[in-house]
Design an enzyme around this catalytic site. Sequence first.
Site, PDB file in Angstrom:
ATOM      1  N   GLY A 151       0.977   1.429  -0.195  1.00  0.00           N
ATOM      2  CA  GLY A 151       1.234   2.744  -0.746  1.00  0.00           C
ATOM      3  C   GLY A 151       2.429   2.804  -1.343  1.00  0.00           C
ATOM      4  N   LYS A 162       8.643   1.052   9.436  1.00  0.00           N
ATOM      5  CA  LYS A 162       8.538   0.688  10.865  1.00  0.00           C
ATOM      6  C   LYS A 162       7.925  -0.679  11.246  1.00  0.00           C
ATOM      7  CE  LYS A 162       7.506   5.330  12.983  1.00  0.00           C
ATOM      8  NZ  LYS A 162       6.473   6.018  13.331  1.00  0.00           N
ATOM      9  N   GLY A 222      -3.679   1.302   2.950  1.00  0.00           N
ATOM     10  CA  GLY A 222      -4.115   0.795   4.258  1.00  0.00           C
ATOM     11  C   GLY A 222      -5.047  -0.279   4.148  1.00  0.00           C
ATOM     12  N   ARG A 274      -6.922   6.487  -9.917  1.00  0.00           N
ATOM     13  CA  ARG A 274      -8.142   5.949  -9.063  1.00  0.00           C
ATOM     14  C   ARG A 274      -9.249   6.231  -9.908  1.00  0.00           C
ATOM     15  NH1 ARG A 274      -6.348   7.669  -3.087  1.00  0.00           N
ATOM     16  NH2 ARG A 274      -5.349   5.538  -2.784  1.00  0.00           N
TER      17      ARG A 274
HETATM   18  P1  ADP Z   1       4.211   0.785   2.378  1.00  0.00           P
HETATM   19  O1  ADP Z   1       3.289   2.039   2.232  1.00  0.00           O
HETATM   20  O2  ADP Z   1       4.522  -0.062   1.068  1.00  0.00           O
HETATM   21  O3  ADP Z   1       3.223  -0.032   3.313  1.00  0.00           O
HETATM   22  P2  ADP Z   1       5.714   1.817   4.316  1.00  0.00           P
HETATM   23  O4  ADP Z   1       4.824   2.880   4.590  1.00  0.00           O
HETATM   24  O5  ADP Z   1       5.610   0.796   5.483  1.00  0.00           O
HETATM   25  O6  ADP Z   1       5.559   1.070   3.143  1.00  0.00           O
HETATM   26  O7  ADP Z   1       7.167   2.131   4.179  1.00  0.00           O
HETATM   27  C1  ADP Z   1       7.793   2.836   3.458  1.00  0.00           C
HETATM   28  C2  ADP Z   1       8.872   3.768   3.796  1.00  0.00           C
HETATM   29  O8  ADP Z   1       9.827   3.299   4.449  1.00  0.00           O
HETATM   30  C3  ADP Z   1       9.630   4.484   2.650  1.00  0.00           C
HETATM   31  O9  ADP Z   1       9.336   5.937   2.624  1.00  0.00           O
HETATM   32  C4  ADP Z   1      10.975   4.223   2.674  1.00  0.00           C
HETATM   33  O10 ADP Z   1      11.865   5.247   2.370  1.00  0.00           O
HETATM   34  C5  ADP Z   1      11.082   3.657   4.203  1.00  0.00           C
HETATM   35  N1  ADP Z   1      12.253   2.691   4.490  1.00  0.00           N
HETATM   36  C6  ADP Z   1      12.538   1.864   3.615  1.00  0.00           C
HETATM   37  N2  ADP Z   1      13.744   1.394   3.940  1.00  0.00           N
HETATM   38  C7  ADP Z   1      14.288   2.393   4.941  1.00  0.00           C
HETATM   39  C8  ADP Z   1      15.885   2.548   5.756  1.00  0.00           C
HETATM   40  N3  ADP Z   1      16.629   1.699   5.759  1.00  0.00           N
HETATM   41  N4  ADP Z   1      15.483   3.543   6.543  1.00  0.00           N
HETATM   42  C9  ADP Z   1      14.749   4.486   6.724  1.00  0.00           C
HETATM   43  N5  ADP Z   1      13.500   4.360   6.010  1.00  0.00           N
HETATM   44  C10 ADP Z   1      13.260   3.430   5.029  1.00  0.00           C
HETATM   45 MG    MG Z   2       3.603   3.980   3.291  1.00  0.00          MG
END
Ligand code: ADP
Ligand code: MG
Length: 670
Positions: free
Chosen positions: A380, A224, A403, A35
């Site tokens: 992230g 989620k 975010g 960063r």
């Molecule tokens: P980002 O930060 O890129 O927006 P998220 O925070 O929404 O992504 O989600 C990332 C998390 O989702 C990771 O820690 C990953 O381990 C989890 N994840 C991905 N696939 C699965 C799964 N099949 N079951 C449980 N968790 C999962």
């Molecule tokens: Mg995340």
Amino acid sequence: MIKTIKSVDFKGKSVIMRVDFNVPMKDAVIQDDTRITAAIPTIKYILANGARTLTLMSHLGDPAKDAESARAKAEKDGKTFNLGKYIAGKHRMAPIASHLQKKLGKTAPVVFAGESGCYNKKAFIDSQKPGTVIMLENTRFHKEETAKDAKDRDKLAKALAAYGDIFVNDAFGTAHRDHASTASIAKFAPVSVAGFLMEKEIKYLEPVVTNPVKPLVAVIGGAKVSSKIAVLESLLKNSSALVIGGGMAYTFLKAQGKKIGKSLVENDQIDTAKKILAAAAQASVEIVLPVDHIGAEKFDPAAKPVAIASPNIPDRLMGMDVGPKTRALYKKVLAKAKTIVWNGPVGVFEFDSFSKGTEELAKLVAAATSKGILTVVGGGDSVAAVNKFKLSSKMSHVSTGGGASLELLEGKKLPGIEVTRGRDRFIAGNWKMHMTRCEAANLAKALVKQLKSGKHKYMAAPSFTALETAGEIFKGSNILLGAQNCAAEEQGAHTGEVSVLQLKDLGVKVIILGHSERRHVYKEDDTLINKKVKLALKHGFEVILCVGETLDEREKKKVEAVCKRQTEKGLAGVTAEELSRVTLAYEPVWAIGTGKTATPEDAEAVHKFIRSVIEKLYGNPAAKQIVIQYGGSVKADNAAKLMSMEDIDGALVGGASLKSETFTPIAKFD
Ligand code: ADP
Ligand code: MG
């Protein structure tokens, strides 16, 4: 359009800049300086352009909140907790200042403004040698930084704004936060602009939502559904395919009636998943869900990966990653894209046995980039995944904000970006009582052709009789259909009048009200004009409210009094939300149709005054945002000069709007 550092002159100026130096820290040692590195180009540009001082500010974790959880954890583990030591190791900016000094080397001296906080540093800043970079202490030591009440935030914002003639926001990672140092400060700063990092993020992320190069394939994964509903809905609008993976895919599979075993699921989101699936079907957007999986008996890095060759998952297993058939499917779907946007890993990539799906996806996106496909990665964990596979340099853009990038992809307006947005340039033509339908059609056609490549906001207002004809021609173009007047009543016994309902029916978007000819020839007073303004706004129109003095009033030195009265009375009862649909036009009446014009400096002075009237009525952000057109004999040869004035944002053109040869050069003044 956002205003960037390229649009201001830094010579001899003091600059206050928000950066995102919220880097991971351990015992006062920076664990990852990505960063800090990302802000260097903006810092160097400002210094190279002669800024007198450059004061940097950032948050670094949240001292109060983080210390409280660290204390609770220590207590639970039976360890002693030393608050001073904890804060020094995690939340102080002094180590960041030293690190920045190393990065900048001989470019500039970097001084830390002290642990006492962000207030009362003006004398310290002013005492520095020209060309010095000053690092303020962590902004979040002050509760005003994140305070809910705007008044509390304003207190800190005002103090921070005093450290600069120019506010630069380059902290994309916190652009979605409405905090004192990210957004409120712009209320008090004379000029607010975006740095290079911010500019680049917006350049890549915004078009994905507003105007992507199609076909767009969106890959949405992560844990989620609940945290991704808004982004799914937003990207659905422009995507040809939506790839849904990761933990959230199981809620969708369950919604489709599949067996998901022990996989992550949000039962309260099944209805949402069904709705999204239905919306996709309705819009003919292909939905790509996993067709096979890699499962495990438990959520553990050491768990044994089990191949599941069907979409259904046995009861004893949970889905942890996508299987080979799904990976092959990704290849097929991504091959159709001209733009790929990716947010959220498609498996538990942190565990090596379950990272294959995400890695293969990253490789496919990287390969697409090398073929000239525009690829944007945000979020992230997705970015962490791309870094883990050493593929970030192979993407068109990897966002630095988790975010913030998610909210941009959701189509939201980000407070830290909005404060750097410059006013629209708005050039409007008022055709008055000229032209038959056929003549109007010819002019409309010529304008559509010539203004197609114009980058400003445009409107043309034919007479009522030609509205339908011109409106048909403007459809799908960048020219808004305007009306020259409307009745003060919705409908009824008003012989010779035209109602807002009739205008809406014709596709009119903008109504000119209070034009000097309406005021002086047809004797409309402020009360009547205000009634029309409110009615037009109530029906969703944009309004151009004209104000301006006659020659007599000018000679009697009543310019300001007249403009103030017409603005205040014209806008009486107009809400702040409605004001965002109001443009003001300053028309010195003596300059209309006489060929006389005010000098650009004279016009600017009145525009500045009118803006101050708006500030008193609606506050500073509204005053900075409102577009004020100049409407006194604008022509091709004076347009550029007029428009170069700080408070002249556009033009309401009369005579010169009647021919495309005279209007186009004004519309494309730059
Ligand atoms: P980002 O930060 O890129 O927006 P998220 O925070 O929404 O992504 O989600 C990332 C998390 O989702 C990771 O820690 C990953 O381990 C989890 N994840 C991905 N696939 C699965 C799964 N099949 N079951 C449980 N968790 C999962
Ligand atoms: Mg995340």
